[in-house]
Enzyme design. Structure first.
Site, PDB file in Angstrom:
ATOM      1  CG  PHE A 102      42.785  37.614  44.040  1.00  0.00           C
ATOM      2  CD1 PHE A 102      43.360  37.874  42.743  1.00  0.00           C
ATOM      3  CD2 PHE A 102      43.475  38.444  44.809  1.00  0.00           C
ATOM      4  CE1 PHE A 102      44.027  38.671  42.168  1.00  0.00           C
ATOM      5  CE2 PHE A 102      44.082  39.466  44.466  1.00  0.00           C
ATOM      6  CZ  PHE A 102      44.481  39.857  43.004  1.00  0.00           C
ATOM      7  CB  CYS A 103      40.370  32.791  46.846  1.00  0.00           C
ATOM      8  SG  CYS A 103      42.179  32.497  46.673  1.00  0.00           S
ATOM      9  CG  LEU A 104      35.119  35.083  48.649  1.00  0.00           C
ATOM     10  CD1 LEU A 104      36.386  34.998  49.584  1.00  0.00           C
ATOM     11  CD2 LEU A 104      34.040  36.025  49.122  1.00  0.00           C
TER      12      LEU A 104
ATOM     13  CB  THR B  85      35.488  29.861  45.022  1.00  0.00           C
ATOM     14  OG1 THR B  85      36.982  29.579  45.228  1.00  0.00           O
ATOM     15  CG2 THR B  85      34.584  28.722  45.732  1.00  0.00           C
TER      16      THR B  85
END
Length: 174
Positions: A115-117, A120
């Site tokens: 998700f966020c890794l 980003t």
């Protein structure tokens, strides 16, 4: 790596360690490696930027589960960027903070791999940053389709050599 590098620690918040019946893959090992990265960055004088997911439920600002993990408490002067989505650049101050510090290279670790890794790192790539994904310093949970270890292996394989360089924590020097 020089002083144009920052360590980006994504969403290492107390909530990640408090889901009933769910544990992050290699939770202890991953946290030991994140703590080591933090210590190496501090010794080298490398800026550390903490990304702190902030939204309703477990990530409500000010609640105990929203806090950055007590194992990596930010020091005075270290940057904390709150984010409302999976992308640490979207609707946040991250780009401004990195530009202020003269950052062109990112060393990235944290939660959650898919998700966020992932989001980003891909966005950082599109914005021209050179990134290193610390392959053994990010983690996630089983998701009912894939095990957490399969998700991590998959993301290392897809991201590595394309959107970021892969390095083991032991190989990362600041």
């Amino acid at each position: 790596m020089g002083n144009s590098t920052a360590l980006l620690i994504i969403d290492v918040q107390e909530a990640m360690f408090s889901y009933p019946g769910q544990k992050l893959y290699d939770e202890e090992g991953v946290m030991e490696r994140i703590v080591s990265l933090q210590q190496k960055a501090r010794i080298a004088g490398t800026p550390i930027v903490y990304i702190q997911h902030t939204e309703d439920e477990e990530y409500t600002k000010g609640t105990p589960s929203w806090q950055i993990s007590h194992r990596i408490t930010p020091q005075k002067g270290e940057v904390i960027v709150e984010k409302p989505t999976w992308d640490a650049f979207h609707r946040t101050e991250l780009q401004d903070e990195l530009q202020k510090l003269g950052i062109t290279n990112l060393v990235i670790c944290g939660m959650q791999s898919e998700f966020c890794l992932d989001t980003t790192i891909r966005r950082a790539y599109s914005m021209g940053y050179k990134s290193v994904l610390v392959q053994d310093a990010h983690s996630t949970f089983d998701n009912g389709v894939l095990s957490s270890s399969e998700i991590i292996k998959h993301h290392n394989a897809v991201i590595g050599g394309r959107f970021a360089q892969l390095r083991a924590e032991s190989e990362v020097q600041f």
